[in-house]
Design an enzyme around this catalytic site. Structure first.
Site: not given
Ligand code: MRU
Length: 325
Positions: A45-47, A81, A185, A226, A236-237
């Site tokens: 996970r994470g962009a 996703r 997270q 993201d 973002n999250k």
């Molecule tokens: O659902 P996730 O855990 O993939 O969400 C991740 C985030 O929102 C992060 O803040 C974002 O991807 C940036 S990661 C450098």
């Protein structure tokens, strides 16, 4: 030391299983379907990490599939996703190398991996300099949300890359890490990274974040993204937007740290960003026990969009961009 978030080892993808953290477990993906499942479940996970997963996934696909099945698998991968633009960007980069054959695709995918590592280092250094300019030399009290660390990338991280760069220079007082409901997270992943790095930190419930800022306990907010739209609106999250509002009200900087690959010129503004809606059970079931009445339903948007006028700056490996007019 934590293993690398995602990599290519002996013809398959290996990843830190982020659903198991704080327990460290490394799992393989030997087929595109396994990888798509891992992406949907947030094993990876994470962009930026999703961008690398997408690119390596194409390298995996071209080794095992041909013709229409190959292209269908690549499409499934890109759509696993919807919000993090890096996933589709990574898939596109590797897919463009298909005419060169499997080795060319793998080389393109490994380049995505290596570029991410370099980008995070540059983002960390630039973000640290910018915070020194905006807040003074510190030690700084920083606030972050979700996990934009090494485990959301390949190494180092974006928002936590800024924290790491400041920490190396002895300029971090502490980090406030939102726990980040519903999948935690912040408490499961960011807190692991901060502990490993030796950064003093406190985990807070998401609802406490804005009032901690209002009480004057934070010098700057730094988060990942993201997708950043062409006008600077930032997805973002879920739970990021309240921090941006609180930061604006308190008059402290709100920084978005991300690679250029997260900035999407094809998305004009935040209204055009598809926000992933995840399963209601993630909200209604805690630790395997249903906490809400059986009849209750839930909304579970995984991201929110912070308008550009609340973003002090977007820091990438190439620039400091101040999108607000
Ligand atoms: O659902 P996730 O855990 O993939 O969400 C991740 C985030 O929102 C992060 O803040 C974002 O991807 C940036 S990661 C450098």
């Amino acid at each position: 030391m934590l293993p690398r978030t995602i990599d290519w080892v002996d013809g398959r993808i290996v990843m830190v299983d982020q659903t198991a953290l704080p327990q460290v477990r490394v799992v393989p993906a030997a087929s595109v379907d396994e990888l798509v499942d891992a992406i949907r479940r947030l094993v990876v996970r994470g962009a930026p990490a999703l961008g690398v997963a997408g690119a390596l996934g194409v390298a995996l696909a071209v080794r095992t599939l041909t013709g229409p099945a190959l292209y269908a698998a690549i499409d499934r991968l890109a759509a696993a996703r919807p919000t993090a633009v890096n996933l589709a960007v990574g898939v596109r980069r590797a897919r463009a190398a298909l005419p060169g054959g499997p080795d060319a695709v793998l080389a393109a995918a490994l380049a995505v991996r290596d570029e991410d590592i370099a980008a995070c280092r540059a983002i960390g250094a630039r973000g640290a300099d910018l915070l020194a300019e905006l807040c003074g030399p510190g030690p700084l009290r920083l606030h972050t949300h979700c996990n934009a660390g090494a485990l959301a990338c390949v190494e180092w991280g974006t928002a936590l890359g800024v924290v790491r760069s400041l920490h190396e220079a002895g300029r971090v007082a502490y980090v406030v890490a939102d726990e980040t409901r519903p999948l935690l997270q912040g408490s499961r992943i960011t807190a692991v990274e901060l502990t490993e790095t030796g950064v003093p930190h406190r985990v807070v419930v998401d609802g406490a974040g804005p009032s901690i800022i209002a009480r004057g306990l934070v010098d700057a907010v730094v988060v990942g993204a993201d997708r950043v739209a062409a006008n600077g609106d930032t997805a973002n999250k879920i739970g990021t937007y309240p921090l941006a509002l609180a930061a604006a009200r308190a008059g402290i900087p709100f920084l978005v740290a991300c690679p250029e690959s997260t900035v999407d010129p094809a998305t004009p503004d935040g209204g055009a960003i598809v926000v992933e809606e995840r399963a209601a059970e993630e909200v209604l079931v805690v630790g395997g026990t249903r906490t809400a009445p059986a009849a209750s339903e839930a909304w579970n948007p995984a991201f929110d969009v912070t308008p550009a006028d609340l973003v002090t700056a977007v820091v990438t490996e190439r620039r400091v961009w101040r999108p607000a007019p």
